[in-house]
Design a protein around this motif. Structure first.
Motif, mmCIF file in Angstrom:
data_model
loop_
_atom_site.group_PDB
_atom_site.id
_atom_site.type_symbol
_atom_site.label_atom_id
_atom_site.label_comp_id
_atom_site.label_asym_id
_atom_site.label_seq_id
_atom_site.Cartn_x
_atom_site.Cartn_y
_atom_site.Cartn_z
ATOM 1 N N UNK A 80 -9.825 8.431 0.798
ATOM 2 C CA UNK A 80 -9.653 8.033 -0.597
ATOM 3 C C UNK A 80 -9.289 9.217 -1.487
ATOM 4 N N UNK A 81 -8.891 10.344 -0.899
ATOM 5 C CA UNK A 81 -8.578 11.536 -1.677
ATOM 6 C C UNK A 81 -7.205 12.061 -1.255
ATOM 7 N N UNK A 82 -6.588 12.815 -2.148
ATOM 8 C CA UNK A 82 -5.331 13.485 -1.850
ATOM 9 C C UNK A 82 -5.399 14.897 -2.422
ATOM 10 N N UNK A 83 -4.844 15.851 -1.682
ATOM 11 C CA UNK A 83 -4.920 17.253 -2.059
ATOM 12 C C UNK A 83 -3.544 17.887 -1.950
ATOM 13 N N UNK A 84 -3.333 18.880 -2.803
ATOM 14 C CA UNK A 84 -2.091 19.626 -2.763
ATOM 15 C C UNK A 84 -2.364 21.013 -3.328
ATOM 16 N N UNK A 85 -1.623 21.997 -2.872
ATOM 17 C CA UNK A 85 -1.757 23.358 -3.378
ATOM 18 C C UNK A 85 -0.456 23.794 -4.030
ATOM 19 N N UNK B 9 0.822 -1.207 0.000
ATOM 20 C CA UNK B 9 0.000 0.000 0.000
ATOM 21 C C UNK B 9 0.857 1.259 0.000
ATOM 22 N N UNK B 10 2.001 1.202 0.669
ATOM 23 C CA UNK B 10 2.885 2.368 0.629
ATOM 24 C C UNK B 10 3.405 2.602 -0.788
ATOM 25 N N UNK B 11 3.643 1.516 -1.523
ATOM 26 C CA UNK B 11 4.071 1.671 -2.919
ATOM 27 C C UNK B 11 2.954 2.270 -3.767
ATOM 28 N N UNK B 12 1.725 1.768 -3.561
ATOM 29 C CA UNK B 12 0.607 2.334 -4.316
ATOM 30 C C UNK B 12 0.418 3.811 -3.968
ATOM 31 N N UNK B 13 0.540 4.129 -2.659
ATOM 32 C CA UNK B 13 0.399 5.527 -2.255
ATOM 33 C C UNK B 13 1.509 6.381 -2.864
ATOM 34 N N UNK B 14 2.713 5.835 -2.931
ATOM 35 C CA UNK B 14 3.829 6.569 -3.542
ATOM 36 C C UNK B 14 3.556 6.822 -5.026
ATOM 37 N N UNK B 15 2.948 5.833 -5.696
ATOM 38 C CA UNK B 15 2.615 6.026 -7.110
ATOM 39 C C UNK B 15 1.522 7.081 -7.269
ATOM 40 N N UNK B 16 0.533 7.075 -6.342
ATOM 41 C CA UNK B 16 -0.486 8.129 -6.387
ATOM 42 C C UNK B 16 0.150 9.506 -6.200
ATOM 43 N N UNK B 17 1.108 9.590 -5.281
ATOM 44 C CA UNK B 17 1.799 10.862 -5.063
ATOM 45 C C UNK B 17 2.556 11.285 -6.317
ATOM 46 N N UNK B 18 3.193 10.309 -6.984
ATOM 47 C CA UNK B 18 3.909 10.626 -8.222
ATOM 48 C C UNK B 18 2.954 11.158 -9.283
ATOM 49 N N UNK B 19 1.767 10.534 -9.391
ATOM 50 C CA UNK B 19 0.778 11.019 -10.361
ATOM 51 C C UNK B 19 0.343 12.443 -10.030
ATOM 52 N N UNK B 20 0.196 12.726 -8.715
ATOM 53 C CA UNK B 20 -0.188 14.076 -8.314
ATOM 54 C C UNK B 20 0.902 15.083 -8.673
ATOM 55 N N UNK C 49 -7.222 18.419 -6.302
ATOM 56 C CA UNK C 49 -7.860 17.394 -5.481
ATOM 57 C C UNK C 49 -8.184 16.215 -6.393
ATOM 58 N N UNK C 50 -7.634 15.038 -6.077
ATOM 59 C CA UNK C 50 -7.870 13.877 -6.940
ATOM 60 C C UNK C 50 -7.953 12.607 -6.095
ATOM 61 N N UNK C 51 -8.478 11.550 -6.708
ATOM 62 C CA UNK C 51 -8.635 10.266 -6.029
ATOM 63 C C UNK C 51 -7.287 9.600 -5.806
ATOM 64 N N UNK C 52 -7.198 8.827 -4.726
ATOM 65 C CA UNK C 52 -6.059 7.910 -4.525
ATOM 66 C C UNK C 52 -6.433 6.585 -5.176
ATOM 67 N N UNK C 53 -6.455 6.615 -6.505
ATOM 68 C CA UNK C 53 -7.016 5.500 -7.259
ATOM 69 C C UNK C 53 -6.206 4.226 -7.077
ATOM 70 N N UNK C 54 -4.896 4.325 -7.224
ATOM 71 C CA UNK C 54 -4.061 3.130 -7.095
ATOM 72 C C UNK C 54 -4.101 2.582 -5.672
ATOM 73 N N UNK C 55 -4.167 3.473 -4.706
ATOM 74 C CA UNK C 55 -4.255 3.048 -3.307
ATOM 75 C C UNK C 55 -5.542 2.261 -3.069
ATOM 76 N N UNK C 56 -6.664 2.752 -3.610
ATOM 77 C CA UNK C 56 -7.936 2.056 -3.439
ATOM 78 C C UNK C 56 -7.920 0.697 -4.136
ATOM 79 N N UNK C 57 -7.438 0.691 -5.376
ATOM 80 C CA UNK C 57 -7.388 -0.573 -6.103
ATOM 81 C C UNK C 57 -6.457 -1.568 -5.418
ATOM 82 N N UNK C 58 -5.318 -1.073 -4.905
ATOM 83 C CA UNK C 58 -4.394 -1.959 -4.203
ATOM 84 C C UNK C 58 -5.019 -2.554 -2.953
ATOM 85 N N UNK C 59 -5.764 -1.729 -2.193
ATOM 86 C CA UNK C 59 -6.403 -2.251 -0.984
ATOM 87 C C UNK C 59 -7.446 -3.305 -1.327
#
Length: 658
Positions: free
Chosen positions: A250-255, A31-42, A272-282
């Motif tokens: 299930x969301x991630x935000x950044x300014x 899940x940390x890898x999926x979250x890291x990929x979501x962060x990279x997409x952001x 503001x976007x979904x943590x899509x990979x994190x959700x799918x990974x879980x």
């Protein structure tokens, strides 16, 4: 506690621990890898936004520079083109340029001509803090910002002009200025053009399409201490800072904050976007765990049935028969039906019962108390007796070793020595010591030594030989370490001068016997002393380690690289002609000449010089070959970052005639 309960309490906790470990590891790692990929997409979305804003700035600057560097604009400011505004500054021309306004100013920053085509106030984006009240105040604010931007451009002139993204009365605005000159930009600027466009709903919608999520204007932040600058290309016109990522379920935000040079309110964007990979990974992890639990439950049932019918009941039978053993009962004869482990166990028990009458159990107990390995071999070299220490040394069980030949644990090259040893022992020779590496059950290699002696049967005939096996792996490892230290450079882990000298001599003898060629590359680092003097020996050592790694990665045989000391290296290349040796040298020049980067330190002035000598073309002896390569290297150092092939000195004509 019965064996069934023991097996249950052994298996079930291990199963639960395995499932919990799998769940914990998946949560912590996957899940940390999926979250890291979501962060990279952001971050990728933020980078695309910055690239789009950079493109808008550069495109508007380029468009404006075509007008400011135009003879007609230059003549208009001089007062020679009275029809310029009607033909070149009308609303249609402004719309084609995608500008909402364009203003011509003279050197006194007075408005000479202007055209405004702004969107309706209702169509303009604005922050929650402020909104423009009317066009006139908005025009005055834009002209004031444009004059300040002109002053900045005059203080540090640029070729195209200057541009900024900022907020004017809460409205996002792209503002560019460019000095007015002739077509060839040879005349001194006689004014400036201010132009730009508002970031209205339509333009903001095009930016929204670059983000796989929700994009909106944000209020200017008050605390940016933890914000980080987003790395940009050197020619980027926008400086973008990014806030720490905020996470919801299930969301991630950044300014994002766009800095400007006018100390005006900065343009802030919120993604503001979904943590899509994190959700799918879980979801995938939970599905996998549920399937694993189902499979484990089925496997548990199957294992229990197998244990019950194939092991426990047969074990009960053996236990029942062995329990009959007593001083008043005859030793039983177990049924040896089946060729599996229980059949072997029954057979072994029958043998044990026979050995009890001969007191062999007592002998085995004594042998098992010995720390060294004990074994007995028959006349065919098969193991007939061993103790527990030998099992632990080699990793084989007693059943696996009994009846097997000692040759299976030896390498092919050591088997003839072992056969010769057995032959000597059978002849009562005193030379009965043997040392060799043995292969353990797990595939690892251990070094052991033994002494063999004969033993006889009841009739006095030679029945085989026995010995004590001692593990000498640690001593051998220590000896090998000492040998390696003697031949290894401690800094770069390459072979040292001694290893090079011996390997060169061996290689030359081999090449001479096989009539093959050999190339010696002598490498010296130019200006390496400057690194030690300027940055210290720690940086110099790090540079040498990097050079050694580059040398090894550039060769098919990285073990043929040596460090002679200081900044001198050598490379041995077999089956080499002048062309292949020069190709390798050119590849090494390219690899070793790359800048060395350590943290924020960049060293780009250290270059290699390479001298090449060939056997037998240039020399047939090791010392002569080294001397030839050294001469070629000094020739290369005269021009630096060169590779030179040794050129034998030609004798003068008078000497040749004599």
């Amino acid at each position: 506690m019965t064996l069934r309960k023991r097996l249950f309490w052994l298996f079930v906790p291990l199963l639960l621990l395995t499932l919990l470990s799998a769940f914990w590891l998946s949560e912590r790692i996957l899940l940390s890898r999926f979250d890291s990929q979501d962060r990279t997409l952001l971050l990728n979305d933020a980078e695309r936004l910055r690239s789009a804003l950079d493109f808008m700035l550069i495109n508007n600057l380029n468009l404006l520079s075509t007008y400011s560097g135009w003879d007609d604009s230059y003549e208009f400011i001089l007062g020679n083109r009275p029809d310029f505004v009607r033909s070149n500054l009308d609303e249609q021309s402004l719309a084609l340029l995608n500008f909402d306004f364009m203003v011509y100013l003279d050197n006194q920053q007075q408005v000479v001509a202007e055209q405004w085509l702004p969107p309706d106030l209702s169509e303009m984006l604005s922050s929650n803090q402020q909104h423009p009240s009317d066009y006139d105040s908005l025009r005055q604010a834009i002209l004031q910002l444009g004059r300040r931007l002109i002053q900045q451009d005059q203080a540090s002139p640029s070729e195209l002009g200057r541009g900024q993204l900022l907020l004017v009365q809460g409205t996002p605005l792209l503002l560019v200025v460019s000095p007015i000159s002739n077509n060839h930009n040879t005349a001194a600027p006689i004014g400036n053009i201010i132009a730009g466009h508002f970031l209205d709903f339509q333009r903001f919608k095009s930016l929204q399409q670059l983000v796989d999520g929700d994009l909106r204007l944000a209020d200017s932040p008050t605390d940016t201490a933890q914000w980080q600058p987003l790395p940009a290309q050197p020619d980027s016109l926008s400086q973008l800072s990014i806030s720490p990522r905020e996470l919801q379920e299930n969301r991630q935000q950044v300014e994002l904050l766009l800095a400007n040079d006018l100390n005006e309110p900065a343009l802030a964007l919120h993604i503001d976007k979904d943590r899509r990979l994190f959700q799918q990974g879980r979801q995938a992890i939970w599905f996998f765990l549920m399937q694993t639990v189902a499979v484990a439950a089925g496997a548990t049932l199957v294992i229990y049935l197998c244990l019950e019918f194939w092991i426990l009941r047969r074990l009960q039978y053996i236990h029942h028969e062995v329990a009959k053993v007593g001083p008043d009962n005859l030793l039983p004869r177990l049924d040896e039906h089946g060729s599996d482990e229980f059949g072997q166990l029954a057979h072994a028990l029958n043998l044990m019962f026979e050995r009890l009458m001969q007191s062999e159990s007592r002998d085995q107990l004594i042998l098992d108390s010995i720390n060294d390995g004990f074994f007995e071999l028959d006349l065919h070299g098969r193991v007939t007796t061993l103790n527990r220490a030998l099992e632990q040394m080699l990793g084989y069980s007693r059943a696996e070793m009994l009846g097997r030949s000692y040759k299976e644990a030896l390498a092919e090259e050591d088997a003839p020595r072992a056969r010769a040893l057995v032959a000597r022992v059978l002849q009562n020779s005193s030379d009965n010591q043997f040392a060799a590496p043995f292969t353990r059950r797990d595939g690892s290699i251990g070094h052991f030594e033994t002494r063999l002696t004969l033993f006889h049967d009841r009739e006095g005939q030679i029945a085989g030989c026995r010995g004590i096996l001692r593990d000498t792996s640690e001593q051998m490892a220590y000896q090998n370490k000492l040998i390696d230290m003697a031949y290894r450079d401690p800094l770069t882990n390459l072979g040292n001068r001694k290893a090079f000298s011996e390997e060169l001599q061996r290689s030359l003898e081999l090449m001479q016997r096989q009539e093959r060629s050999l190339a010696l590359l002598y490498i010296d680092l130019d200006r390496f002393k400057q690194v030690n003097d300027q940055y210290g020996h720690d940086i110099g050592d790090a540079l040498l380690i990097s050079i050694a790694q580059r040398l090894q990665s550039s060769l098919r045989q990285p073990d043929h690289v040596y460090r002679l000391g200081g900044d001198e290296f050598t490379v041995l290349l077999t089956d080499a002609d002048p062309e292949s040796a020069m190709k390798l040298a050119e590849r090494l020049l390219s690899s070793l000449g790359q800048p060395f980067i350590d943290d924020r330190l960049v060293i780009d002035f250290v270059t290699p010089s390479i001298g090449i000598a060939l056997f037998p073309q240039h020399a047939k002896q090791a010392e002569s070959l080294i001397k030839a390569a050294d001469i070629a290297m000094y020739e290369a150092k005269q021009q630096r970052n060169r590779a030179c092939l040794y050129r034998p000195l030609e004798l003068p004509p008078s000497t040749q005639s004599r």
